[in-house]
Enzyme design. Structure first.
Site, PDB file in Angstrom:
ATOM      1  N   HIS A  38      50.865  46.720  47.095  1.00 44.77           N
ATOM      2  CA  HIS A  38      51.117  48.223  45.901  1.00 44.77           C
ATOM      3  C   HIS A  38      52.839  47.455  46.005  1.00 44.77           C
ATOM      4  CE1 HIS A  38      47.985  49.352  48.339  1.00 44.77           C
ATOM      5  NE2 HIS A  38      47.579  49.410  47.528  1.00 44.77           N
ATOM      6  N   ASP A  74      48.720  44.379  52.307  1.00 43.52           N
ATOM      7  CA  ASP A  74      47.925  44.681  52.673  1.00 43.52           C
ATOM      8  C   ASP A  74      48.045  43.137  50.787  1.00 43.52           C
ATOM      9  OD1 ASP A  74      49.887  45.791  51.330  1.00 43.52           O
ATOM     10  OD2 ASP A  74      49.501  47.867  51.090  1.00 43.52           O
ATOM     11  N   HIS A  83      56.779  54.209  48.447  1.00 42.03           N
ATOM     12  CA  HIS A  83      56.408  54.788  47.691  1.00 42.03           C
ATOM     13  C   HIS A  83      57.362  56.145  47.170  1.00 42.03           C
ATOM     14  CE1 HIS A  83      53.119  52.070  46.774  1.00 42.03           C
ATOM     15  NE2 HIS A  83      52.579  52.100  47.526  1.00 42.03           N
ATOM     16  N   ASP A 131      54.749  43.981  49.731  1.00 47.84           N
ATOM     17  CA  ASP A 131      53.376  44.936  49.833  1.00 47.84           C
ATOM     18  C   ASP A 131      52.399  44.615  48.343  1.00 47.84           C
ATOM     19  OD1 ASP A 131      52.544  47.253  51.460  1.00 47.84           O
ATOM     20  OD2 ASP A 131      51.697  47.682  49.086  1.00 47.84           O
TER      21      ASP A 131
HETATM   22 ZN   LIG Z   1      50.059  49.229  49.948  1.00 46.79          ZN
END
Ligand SMILES: [Zn+2]
Length: 330
Positions: free
Chosen positions: A184, A266, A145, A182
């Site tokens: 995200h 995740d 991120h 991931d």
């Molecule tokens: Zn994540």
């Protein structure tokens, strides 16, 4: 003992094992000492769980390496120098500091972030230099991120982007790919890679979900960004379809000289932060598929780095499946 030389097809499957290559594991105790708050989900226990999982007898052949600190010059390959200074100067000598509501740091966080990025650079040196076939960087904080000038989403430095740029700057590689599973979207990696047609970023992720980027029509400057968003509730079949239908063909067409995985776990069904339903074996499958592309495209050169994963049991099992697949491909 003969030094492994040929890196093309068949080199790692010599019947005599002469050219057998290894999987390396990079980590450092400092990455456990990054403490973002006692109730924070991105906890030291995550890395402890991963390291315990790969301490089992079947991982005895892993070559364990201590992650060095990345140099300021290495981190500056993906971040402006003044941002590097800002992050490191923001680390408190006691207590906590916050970059945003999610992204907390404490006295050990600076060294952890330096070693997370340093793991990627050292793994690049080993894999591109031919002393290892592939490597897993068991590090935290995560990185995908982090944008060039912005810490967010638990991430300070974008370790996979730093590793990719290090491969080009230090070893003369041209085309480097990052594949991110991931849950995200890796907004930071996408943003850093967006304008460079010789950097490729592909992601499967839940959408809508934090950070909000990752739509199909976000394709970069030259189709070098490939997003495969998945609706909440998607499981193994949807993930495998996204990989085989979109991500793997685009990756193969890109013809990378090195593949880096942003390995977040995740999207697992047991994870508390999101709503996808991947299973342990999906991570072994995806890893094997990516290793197969690496085998065809770049002599098997592949590096993986831990991103998310917040159910400790699922994280441990998934990471073990992932590392087992890396070892099986050598
Ligand atoms: Zn994540």
């Amino acid at each position: 003992m003969e030094r492994p030389q040929p890196r093309g097809a068949g080199s790692s499957s010599s019947p005599l094992g002469i050219y057998a290559m290894t999987t390396q594991l990079y980590s450092h105790p400092a990455c456990i000492d990054h403490e973002p708050g006692q109730s924070h989900v991105e906890s030291p226990g995550r890395l402890k769980a991963v390291l315990a999982a790969v301490d089992a007898p079947r991982f005895a052949a892993l070559e364990r390496r201590e992650a060095p600190k990345a140099t300021r010059q290495q981190i500056s390959l993906a971040h402006p120098a003044d941002y590097v200074d800002f992050v490191l100067e923001s680390i408190p000598s006691s207590g906590y500091a916050a970059f945003d509501a999610d992204t907390m740091v404490s006295p050990g966080s600076g060294e952890a972030a330096l070693r997370a990025a340093g793991a990627l650079c050292e793994a690049v040196d080993a894999v591109v230099g031919g002393t290892a076939e592939n490597a897993f960087c068991a590090v935290r904080p995560p990185g995908h991120h982090a944008e060039a000038s912005r810490a967010m989403g638990f991430c300070l430095f974008n370790s996979v982007a730093i590793g990719a740029q290090h491969a080009r700057a230090a070893h003369g590689l041209k085309r480097v790919a990052v594949v991110d599973f991931d849950v995200h979207h890796g907004n930071g990696t996408q943003a850093i890679f967006w304008d460079d047609p010789e950097l490729f970023y592909a992601s499967s992720h839940q959408m809508p979900l934090y950070p909000g980027t990752g739509a199909v029509d976000e394709t970069g400057v030259a189709g070098n960004i490939v997003n495969a968003p998945l609706p909440a509730g998607s499981g193994s079949d949807a993930f495998r379809a996204a990989m085989t239908g979109r991500i793997l063909p685009a990756l193969e067409t890109f013809s990378p000289e090195l593949i880096i995985i942003s390995a977040g776990f995740d999207a697992h069904a047991d994870d508390p932060l999101a709503g996808l339903n991947f299973q342990d074996e999906d991570y072994a499958w995806a890893t094997s598929e990516l290793c197969a592309v690496a085998g065809r495209a770049c002599g098997g050169r592949l590096i993986s780095a831990l991103e998310g994963g917040y159910d400790l049991d699922a994280l441990a099992r998934s990471a073990a499946a992932h590392v087992g697949a890396l070892m099986s491909s050598t």
